[in-house]
Design an enzyme around this catalytic site. Structure first.
Site, PDB file in Angstrom:
ATOM      1  N   GLU A  89     -12.670  -5.889   0.303  1.00 30.33           N
ATOM      2  CA  GLU A  89     -13.444  -4.759  -0.214  1.00 30.33           C
ATOM      3  C   GLU A  89     -12.766  -4.108  -1.412  1.00 30.33           C
ATOM      4  O   GLU A  89     -11.542  -4.047  -1.498  1.00 30.33           O
ATOM      5  CB  GLU A  89     -13.595  -3.709   0.883  1.00 30.33           C
ATOM      6  CG  GLU A  89     -14.323  -4.268   2.076  1.00 30.33           C
ATOM      7  CD  GLU A  89     -14.609  -3.233   3.136  1.00 30.33           C
ATOM      8  OE1 GLU A  89     -15.554  -3.438   3.904  1.00 30.33           O
ATOM      9  OE2 GLU A  89     -13.892  -2.221   3.192  1.00 30.33           O
ATOM     10  N   CYS A 103     -10.597   0.793  -6.817  1.00 27.13           N
ATOM     11  CA  CYS A 103      -9.527   0.641  -5.843  1.00 27.13           C
ATOM     12  C   CYS A 103      -9.600  -0.807  -5.359  1.00 27.13           C
ATOM     13  O   CYS A 103     -10.627  -1.224  -4.823  1.00 27.13           O
ATOM     14  CB  CYS A 103      -9.820   1.640  -4.727  1.00 27.13           C
ATOM     15  SG  CYS A 103      -8.731   1.527  -3.336  1.00 27.13           S
ATOM     16  N   CYS A 110      -3.877  -6.687   6.616  1.00 23.68           N
ATOM     17  CA  CYS A 110      -2.580  -6.109   6.276  1.00 23.68           C
ATOM     18  C   CYS A 110      -1.637  -6.309   7.443  1.00 23.68           C
ATOM     19  O   CYS A 110      -2.044  -6.269   8.609  1.00 23.68           O
ATOM     20  CB  CYS A 110      -2.731  -4.613   5.979  1.00 23.68           C
ATOM     21  SG  CYS A 110      -1.217  -3.866   5.340  1.00 23.68           S
ATOM     22  N   CYS A 114      -0.055   0.388  10.084  1.00 21.89           N
ATOM     23  CA  CYS A 114       0.062   1.844  10.145  1.00 21.89           C
ATOM     24  C   CYS A 114      -0.985   2.361  11.144  1.00 21.89           C
ATOM     25  O   CYS A 114      -2.128   1.901  11.140  1.00 21.89           O
ATOM     26  CB  CYS A 114      -0.191   2.453   8.764  1.00 21.89           C
ATOM     27  SG  CYS A 114       1.012   1.891   7.536  1.00 21.89           S
ATOM     28  N   CYS A 117      -4.463   3.725   9.922  1.00 20.65           N
ATOM     29  CA  CYS A 117      -5.203   2.951   8.924  1.00 20.65           C
ATOM     30  C   CYS A 117      -6.076   1.889   9.593  1.00 20.65           C
ATOM     31  O   CYS A 117      -5.598   1.095  10.402  1.00 20.65           O
ATOM     32  CB  CYS A 117      -4.229   2.296   7.959  1.00 20.65           C
ATOM     33  SG  CYS A 117      -5.034   1.248   6.727  1.00 20.65           S
ATOM     34  N   CYS A 332     -10.050   5.796   2.107  1.00 17.26           N
ATOM     35  CA  CYS A 332      -8.789   5.143   2.459  1.00 17.26           C
ATOM     36  C   CYS A 332      -8.717   4.865   3.953  1.00 17.26           C
ATOM     37  O   CYS A 332      -9.034   5.708   4.771  1.00 17.26           O
ATOM     38  CB  CYS A 332      -7.620   6.049   2.127  1.00 17.26           C
ATOM     39  SG  CYS A 332      -7.428   6.324   0.395  1.00 17.26           S
TER      40      CYS A 332
HETATM   41  N1  SAH Z   1      -0.475  -0.469   1.621  1.00 16.06           N
HETATM   42  C1  SAH Z   1      -0.516   0.483   0.567  1.00 16.06           C
HETATM   43  C2  SAH Z   1      -1.868   0.636  -0.086  1.00 16.06           C
HETATM   44  C3  SAH Z   1      -3.087   0.723   0.809  1.00 16.06           C
HETATM   45  S1  SAH Z   1      -3.474   2.224   1.616  1.00 16.06           S
HETATM   46  C4  SAH Z   1       0.019   1.811   1.017  1.00 16.06           C
HETATM   47  O1  SAH Z   1       0.221   1.981   2.206  1.00 16.06           O
HETATM   48  O2  SAH Z   1       0.278   2.670   0.188  1.00 16.06           O
HETATM   49  C5  SAH Z   1      -3.798   3.424   0.396  1.00 16.06           C
HETATM   50  C6  SAH Z   1      -3.534   4.831   0.878  1.00 16.06           C
HETATM   51  O3  SAH Z   1      -4.481   5.233   1.894  1.00 16.06           O
HETATM   52  C7  SAH Z   1      -2.164   4.970   1.509  1.00 16.06           C
HETATM   53  O4  SAH Z   1      -1.540   6.138   1.096  1.00 16.06           O
HETATM   54  C8  SAH Z   1      -2.515   5.054   2.978  1.00 16.06           C
HETATM   55  O5  SAH Z   1      -1.491   5.632   3.704  1.00 16.06           O
HETATM   56  C9  SAH Z   1      -3.790   5.862   2.945  1.00 16.06           C
HETATM   57  N2  SAH Z   1      -4.568   5.787   4.187  1.00 16.06           N
HETATM   58  C10 SAH Z   1      -4.619   4.772   5.066  1.00 16.06           C
HETATM   59  N3  SAH Z   1      -5.410   5.096   6.102  1.00 16.06           N
HETATM   60  C11 SAH Z   1      -5.901   6.317   5.869  1.00 16.06           C
HETATM   61  C12 SAH Z   1      -6.793   7.182   6.577  1.00 16.06           C
HETATM   62  N4  SAH Z   1      -7.362   6.819   7.729  1.00 16.06           N
HETATM   63  N5  SAH Z   1      -7.074   8.385   6.023  1.00 16.06           N
HETATM   64  C13 SAH Z   1      -6.533   8.742   4.837  1.00 16.06           C
HETATM   65  N6  SAH Z   1      -5.697   7.982   4.128  1.00 16.06           N
HETATM   66  C14 SAH Z   1      -5.366   6.774   4.642  1.00 16.06           C
END
Ligand code: SAH
Length: 345
Positions: A89, A103, A110, A114, A117, A332
């Site tokens: 996506e 984006c 991944c 996390c 996420c 995100c």
């Molecule tokens: N792997 C990279 C890039 C992808 S995530 C990273 O971790 O930076 C891009 C951003 O979205 C990151 O800051 C991540 O922590 C944030 N993110 C992930 N899940 C989210 C959520 N449920 N709500 C808000 N931000 C989120």
């Protein structure tokens, strides 16, 4: 077959077909500047060269499978299918003030897991190739062109951890900056990472002008480990050394997703202020986008505002971010493919 991003190979084809350099420039402009489709780009070439180009050049490796436009803001989620039938996506963002951005994803799924996420719930399939990363930008440009827009900003904040796909992401950033291709300045490109010190060091020495973003989310080791399993491998003190090196070259963006009772308390604030002290950073306070299956809750806006105001008063640059595209699951962490889940179910 060569890709449209391989300037050396294209130059060899140009010579072989005796196309004049200025015609080649028209061809490249058609593709990258004017976001035309392949047939329109081919028409810029002399007739006798077209067949050779059509045979030798692989125009695109992703199929735009679906497009979802947000009803509440200017976001569009684009779902692409790769040749091996994976779905990835990209999200086009049209902020009211600011530049049209895309984006992009850097991996299928991944491997960082996390807890906040949604992408992490899919697991990891594979790295995207350089062409698959760049195709997301090329095709997004074609999507916004009829609106009189052009993609002016590329952020690596889609699916995947860009610094775990270092070679392909580096090559993609090179192409985004290259004058004959996307011609973006480094400050219009942002690479966001969970924080892998060695890779961050390599990144900042290779691309001192490209914007680096660190998903910090907590400056307390135990809390960060609970949110981001990668933090066990890369503890905060090591990460800070990489931050010192990176901030010596330019401001680093710190992403701080606010979760109720997890990283928004007094001790969390104090740890954050202390951790960032003396560093040239811009802190982005991010609202949590909830997704099905998670039990975390976001910090309410008034508290996020207070947290941001305190950081500001302490001398940091701070932005309070509002989420775009939440109604189309494009925000995100929501870049998980419903379609893929449906096909498994
Ligand atoms: N792997 C990279 C890039 C992808 S995530 C990273 O971790 O930076 C891009 C951003 O979205 C990151 O800051 C991540 O922590 C944030 N993110 C992930 N899940 C989210 C959520 N449920 N709500 C808000 N931000 C989120």
């Amino acid at each position: 077959m060569v890709t449209i991003y391989d300037t050396e190979a294209l130059e060899a084809i140009r010579r072989r077909t005796a196309v004049q350099p200025h015609r080649m420039k028209l061809f490249r402009n058609a593709l990258f500047k004017n976001a035309r489709d392949w047939d329109a780009a081919l028409e810029t070439l002399p007739e006798n060269a077209r067949a050779d180009f059509a045979r030798s050049v692989d125009f695109e490796c992703l199929d735009l499978a679906e497009r979802h436009d947000s009803e509440i803001d200017g976001a569009s989620k684009l779902i692409f299918q790769t040749r091996d039938a994976n779905l990835i996506e990209s999200v086009v963002l049209r902020p009211k003030t600011g530049r049209t951005s895309v984006c992009v994803s850097s991996q299928v799924g991944c491997a960082c897991y996390c807890s906040f996420c949604a992408t992490g719930m899919m697991g990891f399939s594979r790295n995207l190739t350089t062409a698959e990363i760049l195709d997301q930008v090329t095709q997004s440009n074609r999507v916004v062109r009829p609106e009189g827009r052009a993609i002016r900003n590329v952020v690596f904040m889609g699916m995947g951890e860009p610094l775990l796909n270092l070679d392909n992401v580096f090559a993609a950033v090179d192409a985004l900056k290259a004058a004959p291709l996307f011609n973006l300045t480094g400050s219009r490109i942002t690479v966001s990472t969970v924080g892998i010190p060695d890779a961050m060091n390599r990144f900042t020495s290779e691309f001192p002008d490209v914007q680096l973003a660190l998903s910090l989310h907590s400056a307390r080791q135990a809390a960060r480990e609970r949110l981001m399993p990668q933090a066990r491998k890369y503890p905060l003190d090591e990460l800070r050394e990489a931050l010192v090196a990176a901030t010596a070259r330019g401001k680093v963006m710190i992403e701080y997703l606010m979760l109720a009772g997890v990283n928004d308390r007094e001790e969390d604030y104090l740890a954050l202020e202390n951790y960032l002290k003396g560093l040239s950073v811009h802190v982005n306070i991010i609202p949590f986008n909830e997704f099905a299956g998670g039990d975390l809750r976001g910090t309410p806006l008034p508290e996020r505002k207070r947290f941001a105001a305190r950081l500001k008063a302490a001398g940091f640059d701070v932005t309070l971010r509002y989420s775009l595209g939440s109604d189309i699951a494009a925000a995100c962490g929501q870049l998980v493919q419903r379609k893929q889940k449906e096909s498994v179910a």
